[in-house]
Design an enzyme around this catalytic site. Structure first.
Site, PDB file in Angstrom:
ATOM      1  N   ILE A  12       0.829  -1.218   0.000  1.00 45.64           N
ATOM      2  CA  ILE A  12       0.000   0.000   0.000  1.00 45.64           C
ATOM      3  C   ILE A  12       0.861   1.264   0.000  1.00 45.64           C
ATOM      4  O   ILE A  12       0.465   2.279  -0.572  1.00 45.64           O
ATOM      5  CB  ILE A  12      -1.033  -0.010   1.156  1.00 45.64           C
ATOM      6  CG1 ILE A  12      -2.148   0.994   0.872  1.00 45.64           C
ATOM      7  CG2 ILE A  12      -0.386   0.248   2.504  1.00 45.64           C
ATOM      8  CD1 ILE A  12      -2.929   0.743  -0.382  1.00 45.64           C
ATOM      9  N   SER A  21      11.852   0.965   6.775  1.00 45.99           N
ATOM     10  CA  SER A  21      11.407  -0.370   6.395  1.00 45.99           C
ATOM     11  C   SER A  21      12.584  -1.320   6.547  1.00 45.99           C
ATOM     12  O   SER A  21      13.723  -0.933   6.295  1.00 45.99           O
ATOM     13  CB  SER A  21      10.940  -0.348   4.926  1.00 45.99           C
ATOM     14  OG  SER A  21       9.856  -1.203   4.715  1.00 45.99           O
ATOM     15  N   ARG A  22      12.302  -2.564   6.959  1.00 50.76           N
ATOM     16  CA  ARG A  22      13.407  -3.497   7.154  1.00 50.76           C
ATOM     17  C   ARG A  22      13.997  -3.931   5.813  1.00 50.76           C
ATOM     18  O   ARG A  22      15.192  -4.136   5.671  1.00 50.76           O
ATOM     19  CB  ARG A  22      12.935  -4.718   7.951  1.00 50.76           C
ATOM     20  CG  ARG A  22      12.436  -4.368   9.335  1.00 50.76           C
ATOM     21  CD  ARG A  22      11.604  -5.486   9.907  1.00 50.76           C
ATOM     22  NE  ARG A  22      10.539  -5.883   8.984  1.00 50.76           N
ATOM     23  CZ  ARG A  22       9.664  -6.848   9.205  1.00 50.76           C
ATOM     24  NH1 ARG A  22       9.725  -7.538  10.326  1.00 50.76           N
ATOM     25  NH2 ARG A  22       8.739  -7.142   8.330  1.00 50.76           N
ATOM     26  N   LYS A  74      -5.574   1.730   7.683  1.00 49.12           N
ATOM     27  CA  LYS A  74      -6.669   0.961   8.267  1.00 49.12           C
ATOM     28  C   LYS A  74      -6.255  -0.506   8.360  1.00 49.12           C
ATOM     29  O   LYS A  74      -5.421  -0.942   7.549  1.00 49.12           O
ATOM     30  CB  LYS A  74      -7.972   1.101   7.492  1.00 49.12           C
ATOM     31  CG  LYS A  74      -7.881   0.890   5.988  1.00 49.12           C
ATOM     32  CD  LYS A  74      -7.608  -0.416   5.348  1.00 49.12           C
ATOM     33  CE  LYS A  74      -8.213  -1.691   5.749  1.00 49.12           C
ATOM     34  NZ  LYS A  74      -7.885  -2.785   4.770  1.00 49.12           N
ATOM     35  N   ASP A 118     -10.066  -7.752   6.567  1.00 48.85           N
ATOM     36  CA  ASP A 118      -9.121  -6.732   6.078  1.00 48.85           C
ATOM     37  C   ASP A 118      -9.780  -5.925   4.952  1.00 48.85           C
ATOM     38  O   ASP A 118      -9.822  -4.690   5.032  1.00 48.85           O
ATOM     39  CB  ASP A 118      -7.796  -7.366   5.635  1.00 48.85           C
ATOM     40  CG  ASP A 118      -6.821  -6.320   5.134  1.00 48.85           C
ATOM     41  OD1 ASP A 118      -6.235  -5.610   5.953  1.00 48.85           O
ATOM     42  OD2 ASP A 118      -6.692  -6.189   3.899  1.00 48.85           O
TER      43      ASP A 118
END
Ligand code: NAP
Length: 306
Positions: free
Chosen positions: A13, A35-36, A89, A167
């Site tokens: 997303i 971010s990893r 969300k 979801d």
């Protein structure tokens, strides 16, 4: 001047929507990514949120685009560091943890914005306006899509706290709760694959004090055409919101919508909240899902394989 923002969780997303919308926005400037594994070219990248918060006091806002389970700890860290926080969300795993975040944001005097992207679909506000003053008789939600097409390789959706078919289903509930009077869950069935913790399909019955019932059918096994539809029967005609709120008709006649720009709308709203010094967290969709899990009858179905 544009507000510097860091995006956390460079996954589907973030890449599909957040980065392009921030890129188009005059109100925000993408200043860092956290971010990893994911990286964004041309800006500072961090693999750890705490490090970014410590090293970049010049970035006042963060957008958390990670799955719901890791989101709470990240939100706490960002709020404690005095940053404004945008939540993808659903805003968290439990209603209680999101209420704790609301309290923390209030104490820190920063903005907490729990986004519901489907509420920014072009026909949601026109539908809400059309429904004003009309008597609702019945609502039917059909939200059926192919999980293999939309969530390839996403194991978290099947783990506890991953929401399963809720979801996408919570997107329908976010529209519903924006356009009709309050509803509550009266029954639910949760079809759950034997190798998963979360449902692949769910049916909900809901009711409103205003005198109407709602039937919702969420299914992640839909191949071929995908369906994201809400049908609302009123004393003055049938309103159909189709394609996730992108199209609207009344008694078969199409109403003009607007351009699809859900995430541009989200960032515009975030900017307005920052300017006003306000927050926006509506837990109504989340509570319906929580109640469905509380009341739901589990039905075992065969194992899920990608
Ligand atoms: P995703 O691609 O699976 O995850 C986003 C990124 O979060 C991952 O790439 C990962 O990046 C990071 N991450 C941090 N901790 C993680 C953990 N414990 N497990 C998995 N990933 C973790 O998911 P997504 O589809 O972008 O969804 C993220 C959120 O956006 C969800 O709440 C979802 O409901 C919402 N959303 C998704 C869509 C959609 O179309 N996919 C649409 C609207 C909203 P690193 O490994 O690099 O840290």
């Amino acid at each position: 001047m544009a507000t510097k923002i860091a995006v956390v969780g460079i996954g589907k997303i973030a890449r599909d929507q957040h980065l392009p919308s921030i890129g188009r926005s005059a109100e925000f400037e993408l200043a860092a990514a956290v971010s990893r594994h994911g990286r964004v070219e041309g800006i500072d990248n961090y693999t750890n949120l705490e490090t970014m918060l410590r090293e970049r006091p010049d970035i006042p806002a963060v957008a958390l685009c990670v799955p719901p389970v890791p989101r709470y700890e990240m939100a706490v860290a960002a709020l404690k560091a005095g940053r404004h926080v945008l939540l993808e969300k659903p805003p968290g795993t439990t209603v209680g943890e999101v209420e704790a975040l609301i309290e923390l944001a209030r104490r820190q005097n920063v903005t907490l914005f729990a986004t519901w992207h489907s509420r920014f679909a072009p026909c949601v506000e026109p539908a809400r306006t059309w429904l004003e003053g009309k008597q609702i008789r019945h609502v039917e939600i059909v939200w059926k899509e192919d999980v293999r097409r939309w969530h390839p390789g996403q194991d978290w959706i099947w783990e506890a706290g991953g929401f399963g078919v809720f979801d996408p289903g919570i997107n329908a509930l976010s529209i519903l709760t924006a356009i009709v009077p309050p509803v509550f869950v009266t029954a639910a069935t949760l079809e759950t694959p034997e190798n998963c913790q979360t449902p692949i399909a769910a049916k909900l019955a809901m009711r409103s004090l205003a005198g109407f019932d709602v039937a919702a059918d969420f299914d992640w096994r839909q191949e071929g055409p995908q369906t994201w539809e809400i049908r609302i029967e009123t004393d003055q005609g049938l309103l159909v919101l189709a394609d996730g709120g992108s199209r609207m008709s009344v008694d078969g006649g199409e109403h003009p919508g607007g351009l699809e720009a859900e995430y541009d709308g989200i960032y515009h709203r975030f900017a307005a909240l920052l300017k006003a010094g306000e927050g926006d967290v509506d837990l109504a969709p989340h509570k319906l899902v929580a109640d469905a899990f509380l009341l739901g009858r589990k039905v075992d179905v065969g194992p899920f394989h990608e």
